[in-house]
Scaffold this active site. Structure first.
Site, PDB file in Angstrom:
ATOM      1  N   ASN A  13      40.590  49.245  41.849  1.00 25.03           N
ATOM      2  CA  ASN A  13      41.271  49.281  43.145  1.00 25.03           C
ATOM      3  C   ASN A  13      42.600  48.546  42.984  1.00 25.03           C
ATOM      4  O   ASN A  13      42.617  47.320  42.872  1.00 25.03           O
ATOM      5  CB  ASN A  13      40.390  48.594  44.202  1.00 25.03           C
ATOM      6  CG  ASN A  13      41.100  48.456  45.531  1.00 25.03           C
ATOM      7  OD1 ASN A  13      42.111  49.130  45.784  1.00 25.03           O
ATOM      8  ND2 ASN A  13      40.590  47.588  46.396  1.00 25.03           N
ATOM      9  N   LYS A  15      44.911  48.246  45.128  1.00 25.48           N
ATOM     10  CA  LYS A  15      45.376  47.672  46.399  1.00 25.48           C
ATOM     11  C   LYS A  15      46.837  48.048  46.642  1.00 25.48           C
ATOM     12  O   LYS A  15      47.245  49.160  46.311  1.00 25.48           O
ATOM     13  CB  LYS A  15      45.160  46.154  46.409  1.00 25.48           C
ATOM     14  CG  LYS A  15      43.755  45.762  45.972  1.00 25.48           C
ATOM     15  CD  LYS A  15      43.422  44.341  46.278  1.00 25.48           C
ATOM     16  CE  LYS A  15      42.085  43.991  45.651  1.00 25.48           C
ATOM     17  NZ  LYS A  15      41.439  42.849  46.236  1.00 25.48           N
ATOM     18  N   HIS A 101      36.375  48.880  52.680  1.00 21.72           N
ATOM     19  CA  HIS A 101      36.744  47.686  51.902  1.00 21.72           C
ATOM     20  C   HIS A 101      36.920  46.499  52.854  1.00 21.72           C
ATOM     21  O   HIS A 101      37.428  46.653  53.962  1.00 21.72           O
ATOM     22  CB  HIS A 101      38.034  47.948  51.119  1.00 21.72           C
ATOM     23  CG  HIS A 101      38.293  46.908  50.082  1.00 21.72           C
ATOM     24  ND1 HIS A 101      38.800  45.670  50.385  1.00 21.72           N
ATOM     25  CD2 HIS A 101      38.081  46.910  48.741  1.00 21.72           C
ATOM     26  CE1 HIS A 101      38.905  44.962  49.272  1.00 21.72           C
ATOM     27  NE2 HIS A 101      38.465  45.682  48.258  1.00 21.72           N
ATOM     28  N   GLU A 103      38.984  44.200  52.946  1.00 25.36           N
ATOM     29  CA  GLU A 103      40.362  43.926  53.387  1.00 25.36           C
ATOM     30  C   GLU A 103      40.737  44.828  54.563  1.00 25.36           C
ATOM     31  O   GLU A 103      41.554  44.455  55.401  1.00 25.36           O
ATOM     32  CB  GLU A 103      41.324  44.084  52.199  1.00 25.36           C
ATOM     33  CG  GLU A 103      41.177  42.903  51.244  1.00 25.36           C
ATOM     34  CD  GLU A 103      41.617  43.163  49.814  1.00 25.36           C
ATOM     35  OE1 GLU A 103      42.236  44.210  49.552  1.00 25.36           O
ATOM     36  OE2 GLU A 103      41.329  42.300  48.960  1.00 25.36           O
ATOM     37  N   GLU A 174      30.290  43.845  47.526  1.00 29.50           N
ATOM     38  CA  GLU A 174      31.456  42.992  47.318  1.00 29.50           C
ATOM     39  C   GLU A 174      31.409  41.805  48.279  1.00 29.50           C
ATOM     40  O   GLU A 174      31.903  41.908  49.413  1.00 29.50           O
ATOM     41  CB  GLU A 174      32.741  43.782  47.575  1.00 29.50           C
ATOM     42  CG  GLU A 174      32.957  44.956  46.655  1.00 29.50           C
ATOM     43  CD  GLU A 174      34.433  45.220  46.420  1.00 29.50           C
ATOM     44  OE1 GLU A 174      34.826  45.241  45.259  1.00 29.50           O
ATOM     45  OE2 GLU A 174      35.174  45.369  47.396  1.00 29.50           O
ATOM     46  N   GLY A 180      39.192  38.548  45.064  1.00 27.98           N
ATOM     47  CA  GLY A 180      40.519  37.993  44.843  1.00 27.98           C
ATOM     48  C   GLY A 180      40.561  36.486  44.780  1.00 27.98           C
ATOM     49  O   GLY A 180      41.634  35.885  44.849  1.00 27.98           O
ATOM     50  N   SER A 220      36.190  39.578  41.904  1.00 28.59           N
ATOM     51  CA  SER A 220      36.692  38.779  40.773  1.00 28.59           C
ATOM     52  C   SER A 220      36.044  39.163  39.447  1.00 28.59           C
ATOM     53  O   SER A 220      35.805  38.307  38.591  1.00 28.59           O
ATOM     54  CB  SER A 220      36.527  37.278  41.048  1.00 28.59           C
ATOM     55  OG  SER A 220      37.308  36.902  42.172  1.00 28.59           O
TER      56      SER A 220
HETATM   57  C1  PEP Z   1      38.414  44.672  45.246  1.00 29.65           C
HETATM   58  O1  PEP Z   1      39.585  44.886  45.528  1.00 29.65           O
HETATM   59  O2  PEP Z   1      37.532  45.454  45.629  1.00 29.65           O
HETATM   60  C2  PEP Z   1      38.099  43.498  44.441  1.00 29.65           C
HETATM   61  C3  PEP Z   1      36.853  43.280  44.126  1.00 29.65           C
HETATM   62  O3  PEP Z   1      39.128  42.688  44.089  1.00 29.65           O
HETATM   63  P1  PEP Z   1      39.098  41.535  42.950  1.00 29.65           P
HETATM   64  O4  PEP Z   1      38.460  42.123  41.731  1.00 29.65           O
HETATM   65  O5  PEP Z   1      40.523  41.187  42.731  1.00 29.65           O
HETATM   66  O6  PEP Z   1      38.291  40.399  43.481  1.00 29.65           O
END
Ligand code: PEP
Length: 284
Positions: A13, A15, A101, A103, A174, A180, A220
């Site tokens: 992803n 973003k 997601h 976010e 997640e 992040g 992460s």
């Molecule tokens: C994500 O954007 O779904 C995600 C898990 O980001 P990150 O790996 O940066 O934590």
């Protein structure tokens, strides 16, 4: 035993990163560096980078097996929705889409009810869906993580026909506090939540399909911790954010996922999840 059709998937992803030119180039590089048997790879650039990623992958011999995904989709097929992108508009550009997601739940106020409409619309138009669920830190600390994720799965799949869902639906667990932040969940906790997700799918009528639906971990993920997740038989891959913008990281993550894919297929030497059945080595 791991059901035969459960694929090993690594999705990136990106973003709100990469211009179209950068996206096309990055996709080519990642495709070259991650050409590993048995792993379904998916790259999810910003909307404006979808065409460039498609073109970049088409120009790269190793790009043939890489799926392209959008990071969001509108719940209606068309209409007066300024700035939005619908499922039919994505056809020809993407075959996957991320829904729910955290976010977008946070920044766009997406609710489970809205997300279920996005999931339905995406499926109606033949897109494969990566549905994201995950608890907040306070919810985990209060011992409510399972309850929260169970409710998200139920709400986000409300009204979805379970029949054949394993062909198009993937769930990404997640935990919000891990996204992040550099603070990943423990593999065992992610696996426990994957079990909660599958049990919930069963109560929704997905039954066997619930066992066949891939559950990814996201939050992460990096080359330093991917082993912890891929060693868990309940985890079928990763949704990778920040690290998916780095070819070295993606190369290492997909290489590790490949060990699990090979172990499941009975063709490899390890992977920590030596299921006796084969895995779906389908492309995106
Ligand atoms: C994500 O954007 O779904 C995600 C898990 O980001 P990150 O790996 O940066 O934590």
């Amino acid at each position: 035993m791991i059901p035969r059709m459960r694929a090993v998937i690594v999705a990136g992803n990106w973003k709100m990163h990469t211009t179209p030119d950068e996206a096309g180039e990055l996709a080519r590089t990642i495709a070259r560096r991650t050409d590993v048997a048995g792993v379904v790879r998916v790259l999810c650039p910003p909307f404006v980078g979808l065409q460039a990623v498609r073109d970049g992958l088409a120009a790269e011999p190793a790009g043939a097996g890489v799926g392209v995904g959008a990071q969001n989709v509108h719940h209606e097929a068309s209409g007066a929705y300024t700035g939005e992108v619908s499922a039919p508009m994505l056809l020809g550009l993407a075959t996957w889409v991320i829904a729910g997601h955290s976010e977008r739940r946070r920044d766009a106020g997406e609710t489970d009810a809205l997300i279920s409409r996005k999931v339905a619309r995406a499926h109606e138009h033949g897109l494969r869906v990566i549905l994201c669920v995950g608890e907040q830190l306070a919810e985990r600390e209060a011992g409510r993580a399972d309850e929260v994720v169970r409710a998200q799965v139920q709400g986000s799949l409300d009204g979805i026909d379970p029949a054949g869902a394993d062909a198009w639906l993937t769930i990404a667990y997640e935990p919000v506090w891990a996204i992040g932040t550099g603070r990943n969940a423990r593999g065992a906790d992610a696996a426990a939540m994957a079990a909660v997700i599958r049990e919930t799918l069963g109560t929704l009528g997905f039954e066997d399909a619930g066992e066949r639906i891939a559950v990814l971990y996201g939050g992460s993920v990096s080359s330093a911790n991917i082993d912890e997740f891929m060693a868990e038989p309940a985890i079928d891959g990763a949704l990778v954010g920040g690290a998916s913008l780095k070819p070295d990281e993606m190369a290492a993550i997909v290489a590790r996922a490949g060990l699990t894919a090979q172990a499941r297929a009975g063709t490899g030497r390890g992977g920590g999840s030596a299921g006796s059945a084969g895995s779906d080595a389908a492309t995106g």
